[in-house]
Design a protein around this motif. Structure first.
Motif, PDB file in Angstrom:
ATOM      1  N   ILE A 197      -0.826   3.531  13.390  1.00 13.49           N
ATOM      2  CA  ILE A 197      -0.551   4.272  12.001  1.00 13.49           C
ATOM      3  C   ILE A 197       0.854   4.716  11.741  1.00 13.49           C
ATOM      4  CG2 ILE A 197      -0.403   6.735  13.849  1.00 13.49           C
ATOM      5  CD1 ILE A 197      -2.903   6.838  10.571  1.00 13.49           C
ATOM      6  N   ALA A 198       1.093   4.582  10.320  1.00 12.87           N
ATOM      7  CA  ALA A 198       3.043   5.155  10.325  1.00 12.87           C
ATOM      8  C   ALA A 198       3.005   5.589   9.246  1.00 12.87           C
ATOM      9  CB  ALA A 198       3.043   3.730   9.888  1.00 12.87           C
ATOM     10  N   ILE A 199       4.176   6.091   8.737  1.00 15.75           N
ATOM     11  CA  ILE A 199       4.798   7.245   7.840  1.00 15.75           C
ATOM     12  C   ILE A 199       5.268   6.432   6.411  1.00 15.75           C
ATOM     13  CG2 ILE A 199       6.433   8.689   7.073  1.00 15.75           C
ATOM     14  CD1 ILE A 199       6.132  10.208  10.233  1.00 15.75           C
ATOM     15  N   ASP A 208       7.794   3.947  11.981  1.00 21.21           N
ATOM     16  CA  ASP A 208       6.789   3.830  13.039  1.00 21.21           C
ATOM     17  C   ASP A 208       7.434   3.620  14.181  1.00 21.21           C
ATOM     18  OD1 ASP A 208       7.641   1.343  12.731  1.00 21.21           O
ATOM     19  OD2 ASP A 208       5.117   0.553  12.838  1.00 21.21           O
ATOM     20  N   ALA A 209       6.687   3.574  15.293  1.00 19.00           N
ATOM     21  CA  ALA A 209       6.502   3.599  17.069  1.00 19.00           C
ATOM     22  C   ALA A 209       5.942   2.053  16.766  1.00 19.00           C
ATOM     23  CB  ALA A 209       6.505   4.504  17.564  1.00 19.00           C
ATOM     24  N   ILE A 221       6.957  -2.732   5.483  1.00 23.06           N
ATOM     25  CA  ILE A 221       5.167  -2.773   5.674  1.00 23.06           C
ATOM     26  C   ILE A 221       5.005  -4.212   5.803  1.00 23.06           C
ATOM     27  CG2 ILE A 221       2.844  -2.147   4.495  1.00 23.06           C
ATOM     28  CD1 ILE A 221       4.046  -0.234   3.116  1.00 23.06           C
ATOM     29  N   TRP A 222       4.104  -4.343   7.063  1.00 22.80           N
ATOM     30  CA  TRP A 222       3.938  -5.857   7.839  1.00 22.80           C
ATOM     31  C   TRP A 222       2.222  -5.617   7.566  1.00 22.80           C
ATOM     32  CZ3 TRP A 222       0.382  -5.505  11.289  1.00 22.80           C
ATOM     33  CH2 TRP A 222       0.406  -4.189  12.258  1.00 22.80           C
ATOM     34  N   GLN A 223       1.217  -4.836   7.269  1.00 28.55           N
ATOM     35  CA  GLN A 223      -0.025  -4.874   7.393  1.00 28.55           C
ATOM     36  C   GLN A 223      -0.593  -5.130   5.487  1.00 28.55           C
ATOM     37  OE1 GLN A 223       2.167  -2.425   7.943  1.00 28.55           O
ATOM     38  NE2 GLN A 223       0.811  -0.513   9.481  1.00 28.55           N
ATOM     39  N   SER A 224      -1.339  -6.317   5.974  1.00 31.84           N
ATOM     40  CA  SER A 224      -1.886  -6.518   4.773  1.00 31.84           C
ATOM     41  C   SER A 224      -2.755  -6.066   4.163  1.00 31.84           C
ATOM     42  CB  SER A 224      -2.770  -8.137   4.510  1.00 31.84           C
ATOM     43  OG  SER A 224      -4.188  -7.328   5.855  1.00 31.84           O
TER      44      SER A 224
END
Length: 232
Positions: A197-199, A208-209, A221-224
């Motif tokens: 989870i991120a902001i 994010d951590a 943002i690296w998430q697809s």
């Protein structure tokens, strides 16, 4: 008495024969005459040979004399230092210590600075500004304080600063708020993917951590195919 005769078979050498003067026996006393008259006649064969029994002689050489003992090494002469020399020696001994003391003590490496300005894409969003204060805090599994955060502990802590209480785990935070399409996402929304989870920080960035060995950071943002969640 006539002169001595040469040995049988040897030719007399007139030069080598010594003449013995004749002895006048007329003047001998009657006692001497009697002794001569009674003396046995001694005859020696002409071929008689004489031999001397000479014992063998063994020559014993004296052993060589022992080598002289080595001369003792002279003892080094100890010269007592003069007061000035002693003072100079003490000064030389103190010099390295004084030089070491004069050198500045190396400072401990500075800790990684914590905090960063919110990106321009945040548009003054309070959640993103608070989240940016903890950039550089190390990732800590199960961490929920500025001493160390994991991903959901970090989002929970940031939202708590604006009075919003989030569930502790990322899977539970997925079910709060309202899911919005990426085209309508706003800074301060949550970005969820399975296990993380991120902001959302606006544009194509997030705060994010990440994972053990990393620290909180602002990154792309690296998430697809992430899910954007708006919490109000």
């Amino acid at each position: 008495m006539s002169s001595l005769a040469a040995p049988a078979g040897a030719a007399p050498d007139a030069a080598a024969v010594t003449r013995v003067p004749a002895v006048d026996t007329s003047t001998l006393t009657a006692q001497a005459r009697a002794v001569l008259a009674t003396a046995p006649v001694v005859t020696v064969a002409a071929d008689v040979q004489f031999a001397l029994d000479v014992p063998a002689v063994t020559v014993v050489k004296d052993p060589p004399p022992p080598p002289p003992p080595p001369k003792p090494k002279p003892k080094p002469e100890v010269v007592a230092p003069t007061p000035r020399a002693a003072a100079a020696s003490r000064s030389a001994q103190r010099a390295p210590v004084a030089a070491a003391a004069a050198q500045p003590t190396p400072e401990a490496p500075a800790a990684e600075p914590v905090g960063a300005p919110a990106p321009a894409s945040a548009n003054g969003n309070a959640i993103v500004e608070i989240a940016s204060r903890y950039v550089g805090v190390p990732y800590l599994w199960g961490g929920t304080t500025p001493s160390g955060f994991d991903c959901s502990g970090y989002t929970s802590y940031v939202f708590a600063q604006v009075g919003i209480k989030l569930p502790r785990t990322s899977s539970a935070q997925r079910n709060v708020g309202t899911v919005v399409p990426r085209s309508q996402a706003q800074p301060g929304d949550l970005i969820w993917t399975p296990g993380h989870i991120a902001i959302y920080a606006g544009g194509n960035t997030q705060v994010d951590a990440p994972r053990p060995g990393k620290s909180i950071q602002i990154r792309e943002i690296w998430q697809s195919n992430p899910t954007f969640i708006r919490v109000s």
